[in-house]
Scaffold this active site. Structure first.
Site, PDB file in Angstrom:
ATOM      1  CB  ALA A 299      20.219   4.824 -31.299  1.00 46.50           C
TER       2      ALA A 299
ATOM      3  CB  CYS B 212      17.756  15.083 -42.101  1.00 46.49           C
ATOM      4  SG  CYS B 212      16.341  14.386 -41.231  1.00 46.49           S
TER       5      CYS B 212
END
Length: 302
Positions: A107, A230
């Site tokens: 997170a 990503c």
């Protein structure tokens, strides 16, 4: 060989892809609906004289012209949070509701985790975990600045996460935005590929598999798990999904996102993946003038 050259067979307009990768990203912010609403935040920008526009697919984002998020009145008061446009995708796909228990496996620094809390109207539980203790200070700071009250922060290995301290047996949803080789971040971090190697990709893929596997195990039957990276590397994307589909009770499901995307690839360098990985979405930088991204939505079936 430039690391990005290996993806030429996957990209339909490789020249445009390379050209966009060499241009820096603009500044984008997400409206924090825990503290304000979208129209009020946009009025504040207007009053401040900050020019902006919102992407059609997500009206709660603002692309700032001529300034950074941190220089705005809205950021100071927690109305805005700097967040790359495409990184708002996985929490949107996860789509938590008030009362949901949501696992944010990796997170820190908190952009996606605080977005999950806002989507659930700060009425539920977001368990925001990160293995890196040093990064948790940023997560806590962002959660406090944005007024999040529904978050529990933990510091554990997500691949071996235990629910023993909690009074429930499974999460309703999970967001697995794993550490990766970060190839898609080159527009905001030109040094992202300096340490790139195939060995690193292969090593980190093992970690990614264990984290996604544990998230599926820790989510209730019928629950949603969103996997995102990503990077462009199939080893970290479709291959990870393929391995978890083979070993866990889950399936990939279709989803809409409003961005122009390409489907997941079913074959890479002689390796074949489950045909359902086509339901994942690849976001190449030249398609929407964003960073690079990969996102998949799974339904737990066991």
């Amino acid at each position: 060989m430039d690391p990005l050259d290996r993806y030429e067979p996957l990209v339909d307009d490789f020249a445009a892809f390379r050209a966009v990768c060499e241009r820096p990203l603009g500044h984008v912010a997400r409206v924090n609906t825990i503290k304000t609403d979208v129209e009020r935040a946009k009025r504040a920008l207007d009053e401040e004289g900050v020019e902006f526009e919102s992407p059609d697919w997500h009206p709660g984002l603002v692309k700032l012209d001529g300034t950074t998020t941190g220089r705005t009145w809205g950021a100071f008061h927690g109305w805005l949070h700097g967040q790359e446009e495409v990184s708002a995708l996985p929490a949107t796909v996860c789509d938590p509701k008030p009362g949901d228990r949501v696992f944010a496996a990796c997170a820190a620094p908190g952009g996606k985790a605080t977005q999950l809390a806002a989507l659930a109207d700060d009425r539920g539980l977001v368990v925001a975990n990160d293995r890196n203790l040093g990064r948790l200070s940023a997560l806590r700071f962002n959660a406090e600045r944005l007024g999040v009250t529904s978050m529990a922060v933990t510091n554990r290995d997500a691949g071996n996460y235990s629910l023993a301290p909690f009074d429930f047996e499974a999460f309703d949803r999970a967001l697995v935005d794993v550490p990766c080789s970060c190839e898609g971040t080159i527009r905001k971090n030109p040094d992202a590929l300096d340490e790139w190697s195939l060995q690193r990709i292969e090593s980190i893929a093992g970690t990614q598999k264990s984290i996604l596997q544990r998230a599926v195990q820790a989510t209730k039957s019928g629950g949603t798990v969103v996997y995102s990276t990503c990077t462009f590397a199939p080893e970290e994307n479709e291959a990870v999904l393929d391995a978890v589909l083979d070993g866990e009770d889950c399936r990939l499901v279709e989803f809409e996102c409003g961005l122009e995307t390409r489907p997941g690839v079913t074959e890479w360098e002689g390796e074949h993946f489950d045909s359902s990985v086509e339901r994942a979405k690849r976001v190449y930088p030249h398609l929407n003038d964003t960073g690079g991204f990969f996102c998949a939505k799974l339904e737990v079936t066991g």
